[in-house]
Scaffold this motif. Structure first.
Motif, PDB file in Angstrom:
ATOM      1  N   THR A 101      15.243  34.424 -49.170  1.00  0.00           N
ATOM      2  CA  THR A 101      15.423  34.011 -47.770  1.00  0.00           C
ATOM      3  C   THR A 101      15.556  35.225 -46.866  1.00  0.00           C
ATOM      4  OG1 THR A 101      16.498  31.954 -48.461  1.00  0.00           O
ATOM      5  CG2 THR A 101      16.839  32.670 -46.183  1.00  0.00           C
ATOM      6  N   ILE A 102      16.351  36.209 -47.292  1.00  0.00           N
ATOM      7  CA  ILE A 102      16.522  37.430 -46.499  1.00  0.00           C
ATOM      8  C   ILE A 102      15.212  38.200 -46.425  1.00  0.00           C
ATOM      9  CG2 ILE A 102      17.742  39.638 -46.361  1.00  0.00           C
ATOM     10  CD1 ILE A 102      20.078  38.310 -47.811  1.00  0.00           C
ATOM     11  N   VAL A 103      14.502  38.268 -47.546  1.00  0.00           N
ATOM     12  CA  VAL A 103      13.218  38.980 -47.584  1.00  0.00           C
ATOM     13  C   VAL A 103      12.224  38.345 -46.622  1.00  0.00           C
ATOM     14  CG1 VAL A 103      11.225  39.516 -49.028  1.00  0.00           C
ATOM     15  CG2 VAL A 103      13.537  39.876 -49.914  1.00  0.00           C
ATOM     16  N   ARG A 107      10.581  40.337 -43.484  1.00  0.00           N
ATOM     17  CA  ARG A 107       9.196  40.759 -43.687  1.00  0.00           C
ATOM     18  C   ARG A 107       8.290  40.523 -42.478  1.00  0.00           C
ATOM     19  NH1 ARG A 107       4.492  38.448 -46.260  1.00  0.00           N
ATOM     20  NH2 ARG A 107       5.636  36.497 -46.498  1.00  0.00           N
ATOM     21  N   PRO A 108       8.392  39.402 -41.744  1.00  0.00           N
ATOM     22  CA  PRO A 108       7.464  39.191 -40.632  1.00  0.00           C
ATOM     23  C   PRO A 108       7.726  40.061 -39.403  1.00  0.00           C
ATOM     24  CG  PRO A 108       8.388  37.110 -41.430  1.00  0.00           C
ATOM     25  CD  PRO A 108       9.207  38.209 -41.994  1.00  0.00           C
ATOM     26  N   ILE A 109       8.880  40.750 -39.367  1.00  0.00           N
ATOM     27  CA  ILE A 109       9.190  41.560 -38.186  1.00  0.00           C
ATOM     28  C   ILE A 109       8.248  42.761 -38.141  1.00  0.00           C
ATOM     29  CG2 ILE A 109      10.950  42.920 -37.011  1.00  0.00           C
ATOM     30  CD1 ILE A 109      13.066  41.243 -38.394  1.00  0.00           C
ATOM     31  N   TYR A 135      10.105  51.042 -43.906  1.00  0.00           N
ATOM     32  CA  TYR A 135      10.229  49.599 -43.661  1.00  0.00           C
ATOM     33  C   TYR A 135       8.887  48.892 -43.862  1.00  0.00           C
ATOM     34  CZ  TYR A 135      11.171  45.194 -41.319  1.00  0.00           C
ATOM     35  OH  TYR A 135      11.302  43.854 -41.023  1.00  0.00           O
ATOM     36  N   ALA A 136       7.808  49.489 -43.367  1.00  0.00           N
ATOM     37  CA  ALA A 136       6.493  48.847 -43.470  1.00  0.00           C
ATOM     38  C   ALA A 136       5.949  48.898 -44.889  1.00  0.00           C
ATOM     39  CB  ALA A 136       5.511  49.524 -42.507  1.00  0.00           C
ATOM     40  N   CYS A 137       6.223  49.973 -45.623  1.00  0.00           N
ATOM     41  CA  CYS A 137       5.634  50.163 -46.948  1.00  0.00           C
ATOM     42  C   CYS A 137       6.386  49.424 -48.054  1.00  0.00           C
ATOM     43  CB  CYS A 137       5.582  51.654 -47.287  1.00  0.00           C
ATOM     44  SG  CYS A 137       4.393  52.586 -46.313  1.00  0.00           S
ATOM     45  N   VAL A 138       7.631  49.077 -47.806  1.00  0.00           N
ATOM     46  CA  VAL A 138       8.417  48.407 -48.837  1.00  0.00           C
ATOM     47  C   VAL A 138       7.791  47.079 -49.250  1.00  0.00           C
ATOM     48  CG1 VAL A 138      10.544  47.047 -49.077  1.00  0.00           C
ATOM     49  CG2 VAL A 138      10.685  49.465 -48.551  1.00  0.00           C
ATOM     50  N   TRP A 139       7.249  46.333 -48.272  1.00  0.00           N
ATOM     51  CA  TRP A 139       6.845  44.958 -48.557  1.00  0.00           C
ATOM     52  C   TRP A 139       5.657  44.848 -49.516  1.00  0.00           C
ATOM     53  CZ3 TRP A 139      11.033  42.864 -47.432  1.00  0.00           C
ATOM     54  CH2 TRP A 139      11.750  43.208 -46.288  1.00  0.00           C
ATOM     55  N   PRO A 140       4.554  45.557 -49.308  1.00  0.00           N
ATOM     56  CA  PRO A 140       3.468  45.422 -50.292  1.00  0.00           C
ATOM     57  C   PRO A 140       3.859  45.894 -51.682  1.00  0.00           C
ATOM     58  CG  PRO A 140       2.978  47.173 -48.708  1.00  0.00           C
ATOM     59  CD  PRO A 140       4.148  46.426 -48.181  1.00  0.00           C
TER      60      PRO A 140
END
Length: 262
Positions: A101-103, A107-109, A135-140
Protein backbone atom coordinates in the motif's frame (compact mmCIF):
# COMPACT_ATOMS: atom_id res chain seq x y z
CA UNK A 1 29.32 -29.88 -31.03
CA UNK A 2 28.09 -26.48 -29.94
CA UNK A 3 25.95 -24.32 -32.18
CA UNK A 4 26.96 -20.75 -32.80
CA UNK A 5 24.50 -17.90 -32.69
CA UNK A 6 24.46 -15.81 -35.86
CA UNK A 7 26.11 -12.44 -35.43
CA UNK A 8 23.39 -9.84 -35.88
CA UNK A 9 24.97 -6.73 -34.43
CA UNK A 10 26.49 -5.37 -37.68
CA UNK A 11 23.13 -5.61 -39.47
CA UNK A 12 21.33 -3.77 -36.68
CA UNK A 13 24.04 -1.11 -36.59
CA UNK A 14 23.73 -0.59 -40.36
CA UNK A 15 19.95 -0.27 -40.18
CA UNK A 16 20.22 2.13 -37.27
CA UNK A 17 22.83 4.25 -39.06
CA UNK A 18 20.69 4.38 -42.20
CA UNK A 19 17.71 5.55 -40.14
CA UNK A 20 19.76 8.34 -38.54
CA UNK A 21 21.17 9.46 -41.90
CA UNK A 22 17.70 9.55 -43.48
CA UNK A 23 16.40 11.61 -40.56
CA UNK A 24 19.18 14.20 -40.79
CA UNK A 25 18.91 14.41 -44.59
CA UNK A 26 15.17 14.99 -44.29
CA UNK A 27 15.71 17.74 -41.69
CA UNK A 28 18.38 19.34 -43.87
CA UNK A 29 16.07 19.35 -46.91
CA UNK A 30 13.15 20.73 -44.91
CA UNK A 31 15.24 23.67 -43.72
CA UNK A 32 17.01 24.34 -47.02
CA UNK A 33 13.67 24.28 -48.86
CA UNK A 34 12.37 26.80 -46.28
CA UNK A 35 9.49 24.51 -45.36
CA UNK A 36 10.64 25.04 -41.78
CA UNK A 37 12.04 28.39 -40.71
CA UNK A 38 15.71 28.30 -39.59
CA UNK A 39 14.68 30.48 -36.64
CA UNK A 40 13.21 27.34 -35.08
CA UNK A 41 15.21 24.59 -36.77
CA UNK A 42 18.69 25.38 -38.09
CA UNK A 43 20.03 23.17 -40.91
CA UNK A 44 21.01 19.72 -39.68
CA UNK A 45 24.54 20.13 -41.06
CA UNK A 46 25.08 23.20 -38.88
CA UNK A 47 23.72 21.40 -35.83
CA UNK A 48 26.10 18.49 -36.44
CA UNK A 49 28.99 20.91 -36.83
CA UNK A 50 28.05 22.58 -33.54
CA UNK A 51 27.76 19.18 -31.85
CA UNK A 52 31.26 18.15 -32.96
CA UNK A 53 32.59 21.51 -31.80
CA UNK A 54 30.85 21.09 -28.45
CA UNK A 55 32.69 17.83 -27.76
CA UNK A 56 36.00 19.72 -27.82
CA UNK A 57 35.03 22.28 -25.18
CA UNK A 58 36.08 21.98 -21.56
CA UNK A 59 32.77 23.39 -20.28
CA UNK A 60 30.93 20.51 -21.94
CA UNK A 61 33.04 17.88 -20.20
CA UNK A 62 32.64 19.66 -16.88
CA UNK A 63 28.86 19.61 -17.33
CA UNK A 64 28.99 16.00 -18.51
CA UNK A 65 30.83 14.81 -15.41
CA UNK A 66 28.51 16.78 -13.12
CA UNK A 67 25.46 15.09 -14.65
CA UNK A 68 27.00 11.61 -14.80
CA UNK A 69 28.13 11.87 -11.19
CA UNK A 70 24.54 12.41 -10.08
CA UNK A 71 23.34 9.60 -12.38
CA UNK A 72 25.83 6.97 -11.24
CA UNK A 73 25.71 7.78 -7.53
CA UNK A 74 21.92 7.85 -7.56
CA UNK A 75 21.72 4.59 -9.53
CA UNK A 76 24.16 2.91 -7.14
CA UNK A 77 22.25 4.01 -4.03
CA UNK A 78 18.92 2.98 -5.58
CA UNK A 79 20.34 -0.48 -6.33
CA UNK A 80 21.66 -0.90 -2.79
CA UNK A 81 18.24 0.05 -1.40
CA UNK A 82 15.87 -1.62 -3.86
CA UNK A 83 17.49 -5.05 -4.23
CA UNK A 84 17.44 -6.06 -0.53
CA UNK A 85 13.95 -4.61 -0.05
CA UNK A 86 12.74 -6.36 -3.19
CA UNK A 87 14.15 -9.69 -2.03
CA UNK A 88 12.39 -9.38 1.32
CA UNK A 89 9.07 -8.39 -0.27
CA UNK A 90 9.41 -11.14 -2.85
CA UNK A 91 10.13 -13.85 -0.29
CA UNK A 92 7.73 -12.81 2.45
CA UNK A 93 4.03 -12.65 1.66
CA UNK A 94 3.40 -10.92 4.98
CA UNK A 95 5.99 -8.20 4.28
CA UNK A 96 4.65 -7.73 0.73
CA UNK A 97 1.07 -7.23 1.93
CA UNK A 98 2.24 -4.87 4.67
CA UNK A 99 4.32 -2.70 2.34
CA UNK A 100 2.48 -2.74 -0.98
CA UNK A 101 0.00 0.00 0.00
CA UNK A 102 2.81 2.41 0.89
CA UNK A 103 4.73 1.46 -2.26
CA UNK A 104 1.72 2.03 -4.52
CA UNK A 105 1.04 5.34 -2.76
CA UNK A 106 4.57 6.68 -3.36
CA UNK A 107 5.31 5.17 -6.78
CA UNK A 108 2.92 7.33 -8.88
CA UNK A 109 4.35 10.60 -7.52
CA UNK A 110 6.46 12.16 -10.34
CA UNK A 111 10.02 12.83 -9.25
CA UNK A 112 9.88 16.29 -10.85
CA UNK A 113 6.99 17.17 -8.51
CA UNK A 114 9.35 16.64 -5.58
CA UNK A 115 11.87 19.23 -6.81
CA UNK A 116 10.60 22.07 -4.52
CA UNK A 117 10.81 19.79 -1.47
CA UNK A 118 14.23 18.50 -2.53
CA UNK A 119 15.53 22.07 -2.92
CA UNK A 120 14.33 22.92 0.60
CA UNK A 121 16.07 19.86 2.08
CA UNK A 122 19.28 19.61 0.01
CA UNK A 123 19.61 22.93 -1.80
CA UNK A 124 20.41 23.04 -5.53
CA UNK A 125 23.63 21.02 -5.53
CA UNK A 126 24.52 17.46 -6.39
CA UNK A 127 22.78 16.07 -3.30
CA UNK A 128 19.40 17.28 -4.57
CA UNK A 129 19.91 15.65 -7.99
CA UNK A 130 21.11 12.42 -6.42
CA UNK A 131 18.09 12.25 -4.11
CA UNK A 132 15.64 12.64 -6.99
CA UNK A 133 17.52 10.12 -9.13
CA UNK A 134 17.41 7.62 -6.27
CA UNK A 135 13.66 8.11 -5.86
CA UNK A 136 13.00 7.58 -9.58
CA UNK A 137 15.37 4.62 -9.99
CA UNK A 138 14.21 2.64 -6.96
CA UNK A 139 10.90 1.62 -8.52
CA UNK A 140 11.99 -0.30 -11.65
CA UNK A 141 14.71 -2.09 -9.68
CA UNK A 142 12.35 -2.87 -6.78
CA UNK A 143 9.53 -4.30 -8.90
CA UNK A 144 11.87 -6.32 -11.12
CA UNK A 145 13.49 -7.77 -7.99
CA UNK A 146 10.11 -8.69 -6.52
CA UNK A 147 9.01 -10.22 -9.82
CA UNK A 148 12.23 -12.19 -10.21
CA UNK A 149 12.06 -13.49 -6.65
CA UNK A 150 8.44 -14.55 -7.07
CA UNK A 151 9.37 -16.60 -10.14
CA UNK A 152 12.24 -18.54 -8.57
CA UNK A 153 11.72 -22.30 -9.03
CA UNK A 154 10.46 -23.63 -5.70
CA UNK A 155 12.20 -26.97 -6.32
CA UNK A 156 15.61 -25.33 -5.91
CA UNK A 157 14.63 -23.69 -2.62
CA UNK A 158 13.11 -26.94 -1.32
CA UNK A 159 16.25 -28.86 -2.28
CA UNK A 160 18.41 -26.34 -0.44
CA UNK A 161 16.32 -26.76 2.69
CA UNK A 162 16.51 -30.55 2.42
CA UNK A 163 20.31 -30.27 2.42
CA UNK A 164 20.17 -28.18 5.58
CA UNK A 165 20.93 -24.77 4.10
CA UNK A 166 19.79 -21.89 6.26
CA UNK A 167 17.71 -18.94 5.09
CA UNK A 168 20.75 -16.80 4.33
CA UNK A 169 22.55 -19.49 2.28
CA UNK A 170 19.35 -20.31 0.38
CA UNK A 171 18.91 -16.63 -0.41
CA UNK A 172 22.51 -16.28 -1.64
CA UNK A 173 22.76 -19.55 -3.57
CA UNK A 174 19.24 -20.00 -4.93
CA UNK A 175 17.03 -16.93 -4.89
CA UNK A 176 19.55 -14.21 -5.72
CA UNK A 177 21.22 -16.01 -8.68
CA UNK A 178 17.83 -17.00 -10.14
CA UNK A 179 16.43 -13.48 -9.77
CA UNK A 180 19.61 -11.71 -10.96
CA UNK A 181 18.56 -11.42 -14.66
CA UNK A 182 15.36 -9.65 -13.62
CA UNK A 183 17.29 -7.44 -11.20
CA UNK A 184 19.78 -6.41 -13.87
CA UNK A 185 16.94 -5.63 -16.28
CA UNK A 186 15.56 -3.27 -13.64
CA UNK A 187 18.99 -1.65 -13.26
CA UNK A 188 19.28 -1.23 -17.05
CA UNK A 189 15.89 0.48 -17.19
CA UNK A 190 16.76 2.62 -14.17
CA UNK A 191 19.99 3.80 -15.84
CA UNK A 192 17.98 5.55 -18.57
CA UNK A 193 15.62 6.95 -15.95
CA UNK A 194 18.61 8.30 -14.02
CA UNK A 195 19.87 10.30 -17.00
CA UNK A 196 16.41 11.66 -17.79
CA UNK A 197 15.85 12.69 -14.18
CA UNK A 198 19.27 14.31 -13.75
CA UNK A 199 18.96 16.42 -16.90
CA UNK A 200 15.31 17.32 -16.23
CA UNK A 201 16.13 18.36 -12.67
CA UNK A 202 18.97 20.57 -13.91
CA UNK A 203 16.68 22.25 -16.46
CA UNK A 204 13.90 22.89 -13.94
CA UNK A 205 15.83 23.57 -10.75
CA UNK A 206 19.14 24.93 -12.06
CA UNK A 207 22.24 24.58 -9.93
CA UNK A 208 25.99 24.82 -10.29
CA UNK A 209 26.63 22.75 -13.42
CA UNK A 210 25.29 19.98 -15.62
CA UNK A 211 24.10 19.20 -19.14
CA UNK A 212 20.57 20.37 -18.40
CA UNK A 213 21.84 23.67 -17.00
CA UNK A 214 24.03 24.28 -20.05
CA UNK A 215 21.14 23.40 -22.35
CA UNK A 216 18.84 25.85 -20.56
CA UNK A 217 21.50 28.59 -20.67
CA UNK A 218 21.90 28.10 -24.42
CA UNK A 219 18.13 28.32 -24.86
CA UNK A 220 17.83 31.43 -22.72
CA UNK A 221 20.53 33.17 -24.79
CA UNK A 222 18.76 32.20 -28.02
CA UNK A 223 21.57 29.93 -29.26
CA UNK A 224 19.44 27.33 -31.04
CA UNK A 225 22.31 25.41 -32.58
CA UNK A 226 23.97 24.98 -29.20
CA UNK A 227 20.65 23.93 -27.64
CA UNK A 228 20.17 21.26 -30.28
CA UNK A 229 23.80 20.19 -29.88
CA UNK A 230 23.34 19.60 -26.15
CA UNK A 231 20.11 17.72 -26.88
CA UNK A 232 21.84 15.44 -29.39
CA UNK A 233 24.78 14.79 -27.08
CA UNK A 234 22.42 13.92 -24.23
CA UNK A 235 20.65 11.47 -26.52
CA UNK A 236 23.99 9.93 -27.52
CA UNK A 237 24.91 9.51 -23.86
CA UNK A 238 21.60 7.75 -23.23
CA UNK A 239 22.21 5.50 -26.24
CA UNK A 240 25.72 4.68 -25.02
CA UNK A 241 24.40 3.76 -21.57
CA UNK A 242 21.70 1.57 -23.10
CA UNK A 243 24.21 -0.26 -25.30
CA UNK A 244 26.69 -0.70 -22.43
CA UNK A 245 24.14 -2.15 -20.00
CA UNK A 246 22.65 -4.27 -22.79
CA UNK A 247 26.07 -5.69 -23.65
CA UNK A 248 26.76 -6.48 -19.99
CA UNK A 249 23.35 -8.14 -19.69
CA UNK A 250 23.95 -10.32 -22.76
CA UNK A 251 27.44 -11.26 -21.54
CA UNK A 252 26.60 -11.88 -17.89
CA UNK A 253 23.23 -13.58 -18.40
CA UNK A 254 23.71 -15.30 -21.76
CA UNK A 255 22.46 -18.50 -20.15
CA UNK A 256 18.95 -17.06 -19.86
CA UNK A 257 18.71 -16.61 -23.64
CA UNK A 258 20.06 -20.12 -24.20
CA UNK A 259 17.57 -21.57 -21.71
CA UNK A 260 14.70 -19.78 -23.46
CA UNK A 261 15.60 -21.38 -26.81
CA UNK A 262 15.92 -24.93 -25.47
Amino acid sequence: MTSRRPLRIPGSWVRGAVGVIVLFVALELLTRAELVTPDYLPPASEIIRETVSLLGRSEFWSAFWATMQACLIGLGIATLVAVPVGLVLGLSTWAYKAAITIVELLRPIPSVALIPLAILVWGRGTEMKVALVVYACVWPILFNTIYGTHHVDSVGADTARVFGMGWVKTLGRVHLPAASPFIFTGIRIAASVALILAVSTEIVAGGANGLGIQLELARSFGDLKLSYAFTIVTGLIGLAMHLLFGAIERWRFAWTAQAATT
